[in-house]
Design an enzyme around this catalytic site. Structure first.
Site, mmCIF file in Angstrom:
data_model
loop_
_atom_site.group_PDB
_atom_site.id
_atom_site.type_symbol
_atom_site.label_atom_id
_atom_site.label_comp_id
_atom_site.label_asym_id
_atom_site.label_seq_id
_atom_site.Cartn_x
_atom_site.Cartn_y
_atom_site.Cartn_z
ATOM 1 N N HIS A 247 0.820 -1.231 0.000
ATOM 2 C CA HIS A 247 0.000 0.000 0.000
ATOM 3 C C HIS A 247 0.847 1.271 0.000
ATOM 4 O O HIS A 247 0.315 2.364 -0.218
ATOM 5 C CB HIS A 247 -0.930 0.041 1.215
ATOM 6 C CG HIS A 247 -2.002 -1.012 1.189
ATOM 7 N ND1 HIS A 247 -2.864 -1.165 0.133
ATOM 8 C CD2 HIS A 247 -2.335 -1.972 2.099
ATOM 9 C CE1 HIS A 247 -3.700 -2.182 0.384
ATOM 10 N NE2 HIS A 247 -3.386 -2.685 1.555
ATOM 11 N N ASP B 243 -2.594 -10.698 -2.358
ATOM 12 C CA ASP B 243 -3.185 -10.156 -1.135
ATOM 13 C C ASP B 243 -4.632 -9.761 -1.447
ATOM 14 O O ASP B 243 -4.940 -9.364 -2.572
ATOM 15 C CB ASP B 243 -2.391 -8.923 -0.690
ATOM 16 C CG ASP B 243 -2.815 -8.406 0.677
ATOM 17 O OD1 ASP B 243 -2.137 -8.711 1.665
ATOM 18 O OD2 ASP B 243 -3.851 -7.700 0.752
ATOM 19 N N HIS C 140 -6.271 -7.284 -0.660
ATOM 20 C CA HIS C 140 -6.416 -5.853 -0.943
ATOM 21 C C HIS C 140 -5.636 -5.485 -2.216
ATOM 22 O O HIS C 140 -4.596 -6.090 -2.505
ATOM 23 C CB HIS C 140 -5.884 -5.016 0.223
ATOM 24 C CG HIS C 140 -6.564 -5.301 1.528
ATOM 25 N ND1 HIS C 140 -6.053 -6.190 2.446
ATOM 26 C CD2 HIS C 140 -7.720 -4.830 2.044
ATOM 27 C CE1 HIS C 140 -6.870 -6.245 3.496
ATOM 28 N NE2 HIS C 140 -7.896 -5.430 3.272
ATOM 29 N N ASP D 207 -4.724 -12.812 3.436
ATOM 30 C CA ASP D 207 -5.961 -12.308 4.040
ATOM 31 C C ASP D 207 -7.187 -12.595 3.171
ATOM 32 O O ASP D 207 -8.290 -12.176 3.509
ATOM 33 C CB ASP D 207 -5.845 -10.805 4.361
ATOM 34 C CG ASP D 207 -5.076 -10.024 3.315
ATOM 35 O OD1 ASP D 207 -4.792 -10.567 2.235
ATOM 36 O OD2 ASP D 207 -4.755 -8.845 3.591
HETATM 37 ZN ZN LIG Z 1 -4.183 -7.178 2.616
#
Ligand SMILES: [Zn+2]
Length: 340
Positions: A124, A161, A163, A244
């Site tokens: 991120h 991931d 996200h 995740d």
């Molecule tokens: Zn994540």
């Protein structure tokens, strides 16, 4: 087949207190690898800190100094999600440097593949901003290192991931030597990762609805990720490996099991063998259910080491009333990416 692992206790010194992203994640992974005997079958790669110049390849000077100064002053919150403690800057340097060390070991032929067990995570972190538990973008620093030091011309970053790796996309949106393919849940934090975000034609986002599990992911890899990977024909593959999307991870709503992560790893390994002599480096991103995280990382190492059968000790995702139908989305994605 030598498989490398990067780990150091410096990664435990990024002290986030009661935060979801905490030192127990790495402790659970290392304990599991030791209990199962995998630990002693790995080649242990000693991480080094990334240099200021190496960070500068992908981050602004202002951003690097901000993280350093905040840590030096004892730490604090960068935003609601992202914490810096006294030793976070040092840990973050070693996290980025650790992935670089893994790239060096794989590129120099010391190991066939490697997994960097690092924190804080990275995907991120944008060129100019820490966010989403991430300080520096470890995978981006390592990709830039492969381009600059090893003069590679094609580096593929795969991100599974749950996200979207907005930071990695931000950093490489104008860099055609890097292709970035992200498979993530949408809608979800950080809100980016639509299929229309294409950078310089080198960004490929696969936003999946909640509830996708092993079957959907296998289809996405077979029909989208693998064909895109073959078309790009990378000289090195880096993987933003977050766990995740596991069915019992509370941070999101996907349904992968450890078998699903094994299947994904099999495919990535096969792609690497096809394109670049098996050169692949995994880097730890998310994954917040400790049992699931440890089991999934164990599964990845199992596949890299060549184990045929990976036990799924935690079971699969409970059946859903209405599983998602991603067939129409797959058609749109393939069309948009020129695969059909
Ligand atoms: Zn994540």
């Amino acid at each position: 087949m030598k498989v490398g692992a990067v780990y150091d206790t410096v990664y435990l010194e990024h002290d986030t207190g009661e935060h979801t992203e905490n030192r127990q994640r790495l402790e659970a992974i290392v304990l599991r690898l030791k209990e199962t005997g995998l630990w002693e079958r790995l080649v242990h790669i000693v991480p080094r800190p990334a240099t200021f110049e190496e960070l500068r390849r992908v981050h602004s000077e202002r951003h690097i100094r901000y993280v350093r100064d905040l840590a030096d002053s004892g730490g604090g919150q960068i935003d609601a999600d992202t914490v810096v403690s006294l030793h976070s800057y040092e840990a973050a340097l070693y996290a980025a440097g650790g992935v670089e060390s893994a790239v060096e070991a794989v590129t120099d032929g010391e190991v066939a593949s490697a997994f960097a067990l690092v924190r804080p995570p990275g995907h991120h972190a944008t060129r100019d901003q820490a966010m989403g538990f991430c300080l520096f973008n470890n995978v981006a620093v390592a990709a830039a290192h492969a381009l600059d030091k090893y003069k590679l011309e094609r580096v593929l970053i795969l991100d599974f991931d749950v996200h979207h790796g907005n930071g990695t996309q931000d950093i490489f949106a104008d860099e055609p030597r890097v292709n970035y393919i992200s498979v993530h849940q949408s809608p979800l934090y950080p809100g980016s990762g639509n299929m229309e975000e294409r950078g310089a034609g080198n960004i490929f986002n696969v936003p999946l609805p909640p509830g996708c599990g092993d079957g959907e992911y296998a289809g996405v890899y077979d029909e989208i990720v693998m064909p895109l990977g073959r078309r790009f024909n990378p000289q090195l593959i880096l993987v933003s490996a977050g766990f995740d999307a596991y069915w019992s991870d509370d941070i999101a709503s996907m349904c992968l099991s450890t078998s699903g992560y094994s299947q994904i790893t099999h495919r990535i390994k096969a792609l690497a063998q096809e394109c670049c002599g098996g050169k692949v480096v995994f880097s730890l991103e998310g994954g917040y259910n400790l049992e699931a995280l440890a089991g999934s990382v164990e599964a990845v190492f199992g596949v890299l080491l060549g184990n045929e059968k990976i036990e799924d000790s935690l079971g699969g995702c409970p059946p859903m009333e209405k599983p998602p139908d991603i067939a129409p989305l797959m058609v749109r994605l393939k069309k948009s990416f020129g695969l059909s």
